[in-house]
Design an enzyme around this catalytic site. Structure first.
Site, PDB file in Angstrom:
ATOM      1  CG  PHE A 123      -1.724   1.105   1.570  1.00 58.04           C
ATOM      2  CD1 PHE A 123      -2.974   1.234   0.961  1.00 58.04           C
ATOM      3  CD2 PHE A 123      -1.350   2.058   2.505  1.00 58.04           C
ATOM      4  CE1 PHE A 123      -3.813   2.298   1.279  1.00 58.04           C
ATOM      5  CE2 PHE A 123      -2.177   3.125   2.831  1.00 58.04           C
ATOM      6  CZ  PHE A 123      -3.420   3.238   2.216  1.00 58.04           C
ATOM      7  CG  LEU A 125      -1.634   7.514   1.903  1.00 55.03           C
ATOM      8  CD1 LEU A 125      -2.493   8.103   0.788  1.00 55.03           C
ATOM      9  CD2 LEU A 125      -2.522   7.228   3.136  1.00 55.03           C
ATOM     10  N   PRO A 128       7.125  12.068   1.205  1.00 56.47           N
ATOM     11  CG  PRO A 128       9.238  12.267   0.214  1.00 56.47           C
ATOM     12  CD  PRO A 128       7.868  11.701  -0.025  1.00 56.47           C
ATOM     13  CD  GLU A 363      -1.666  -0.590   8.890  1.00 52.49           C
ATOM     14  OE1 GLU A 363      -2.872  -0.680   9.138  1.00 52.49           O
ATOM     15  OE2 GLU A 363      -0.949  -1.537   8.514  1.00 52.49           O
ATOM     16  N   GLY A 364      -1.377   5.418  10.665  1.00 55.03           N
ATOM     17  CA  GLY A 364      -2.008   6.524  11.393  1.00 55.03           C
ATOM     18  C   GLY A 364      -1.499   6.601  12.821  1.00 55.03           C
TER      19      GLY A 364
END
Ligand SMILES: Cc1cc2nc3c(=O)[nH]c(=O)nc-3n(C[C@H](O)[C@H](O)[C@H](O)COP(=O)(O)OP(=O)(O)OC[C@H]3O[C@@H](n4cnc5c(N)ncnc54)[C@H](O)[C@@H]3O)c2cc1C
Length: 382
Positions: A123, A125, A128, A363-364
């Site tokens: 994945f 997303l 930088p 993942e956050g």
């Protein structure tokens, strides 16, 4: 609410536990030293169907619901987290996009190979300039005939060096902000796709992170995931749907640390008694056990909500936050219970302690989960 596992899942869970304990645990130190998952372990994982954990049966996967998946993830979490991450990232954020948002043609084309572990998923997303603020993507996708041309750099991408299929988010219309982002299925062999610098890190050895460089990368229009402009929403959904699985893996790691800590505290003698008889140590073990039991109940409750197709934005964020914090608290106490040996690399505790740290970031981050929870509370109380 029923978290009772059916017989098929119980059978699978026992098989996965045997494999983890008898095979992966044996090579945990080797993974740490060599920064590689042995090929034999990867092949055995394929045979067990672990690469198809999130994929419906009709496309060659195990075809199990989220409660069942969490039962298996709990076992997979109870070993070297580099291995856990290889399987977790592939079956989580690497696969969920195609399973949940892919059209029939995309599912038929990609999922059977991904379920068999012939092709690994990732994945992409983060960039930088776009970490927590994923709306600030600089990677662009310009439509030219029957292709999109992608340009940009992604970083910190898990499984980047192993993966064949990437869910990539890129900007198709800069004037629309988050609504101008589109998600694509990108194959590593597409022209203009490159894996960039390998990114060494604090832990998770055996799980490789690297940059992805897209230089006039040609992606066929049929590889748009759902539709143009849906990429940001898709990314949020993929991350939210992956959160129960991530919590279950954190649960497995935390339980493993409690098992090691209780056993050690019963054996280690100081002041003529096993240290478990010192109240300060016993209380640390109790606190670990309470945290773990609370995480177990919460994980399966959210997993049940996923299976019931209930809205989980707030609960998934709470679980991501709580699961990561519990794993970190438990790892910290496990080091303390073990004393000096908890800090020595010949023993697995310090490895879990380092590996736990990333769960509050990827993942956050924990802070972003709190923002999501607060945002939902704000809506609920309006
Ligand atoms: C080992 C590893 C694996 C990863 N795997 C992947 C992957 O497979 N695919 C992928 O796309 N990405 C991946 N990532 C990226 C990861 O998701 C990001 O690192 C993470 O989202 C944080 O972004 P950042 O590093 O840019 O930190 P920043 O966003 O710069 O955050 C820095 C600090 O500021 C805080 N902060 C930022 N904004 C706010 C705010 N609004 N409110 C409160 N606090 C805030 C953050 O919580 C953090 O404490 C991975 C990262 C690592 C290290």
């Amino acid at each position: 609410m029923n978290f009772e596992l059916d017989e098929d899942i119980q059978f699978l869970k026992r098989n996965v536990r045997d494999f983890i304990q008898n095979e992966v645990e044996k090579v945990a130190m080797q993974i740490e030293e060599e920064n590689e998952i042995p090929g034999r372990i990867v092949e055995m994982s394929k045979e067990l169907g672990l690469f198809g954990l999130s994929i419906p049966e009709e496309y060659g996967g195990l075809g199990i619901g989220m409660v069942g998946k969490c039962a298996l993830y709990e076992e997979i979490g109870a070993t070297h987290n580099g291995y856990t991450t290889l399987i977790g990232a592939h079956t989580g954020i690497g696969t969920i996009g195609i399973v949940d948002m892919g059209n029939e043609q995309q599912k038929k084309k990609y999922l059977p190979d991904m379920a068999a572990g012939h092709r690994i998923g990732a994945f992409a997303l983060t960039e930088p300039a776009a970490g927590s603020n994923a709306t600030n993507l600089k990677t662009t996708a310009v439509k030219k005939g029957n292709k999109y041309i992608l340009n940009g750099t992604k970083h910190y991408i898990t499984n980047a060096t192993e993966a064949d299929i990437f869910t990539v988010m890129a900007v198709t219309d800069p004037s629309k902000g988050a609504k101008g982002i589109t998600s694509f299925i990108v194959e590593k062999d597409f022209p203009g796709f490159h894996v960039g610098a390998f990114e060494p890190k604090m832990g998770l050895r055996g799980s490789h992170s690297a940059e992805i460089i897209l230089e006039d990368c040609e992606v066929p229009t049929e590889n748009v995931l759902s539709e143009e402009g849906q990429g940001y929403v898709n990314a949020l959904k993929i991350l939210a749907n992956g959160r129960a699985g991530l919590a279950a893996r954190n649960l497995g790691s935390s339980q493993k640390l409690l098992d090691l800590s209780v056993n050690y505290a019963k054996e280690r003698i100081q002041f003529n008694v096993p240290i478990i008889e010192h109240q300060a140590v016993a209380h640390m073990l109790s606190e670990m056990a309470v945290d773990i039991e609370a995480l177990r109940s919460f994980t399966y409750r959210v997993a049940w909500m996923v299976d019931e197709r209930k809205k989980i934005i707030k609960e998934a964020a709470m679980l991501k936050l709580f699961g990561s914090e519990v794993y970190n608290r438990v790892a910290d106490k496990a080091v303390q219970v073990h004393g000096g040996i908890g800090y020595i690399s010949d023993y697995p505790i310090e490895r879990f302690y380092r590996d736990a740290r990333i769960t509050r970031i990827y993942e956050g981050t924990s802070e972003i989960q709190k923002n999501i929870i607060a945002g939902q509370l704000n809506k609920e109380y309006s």
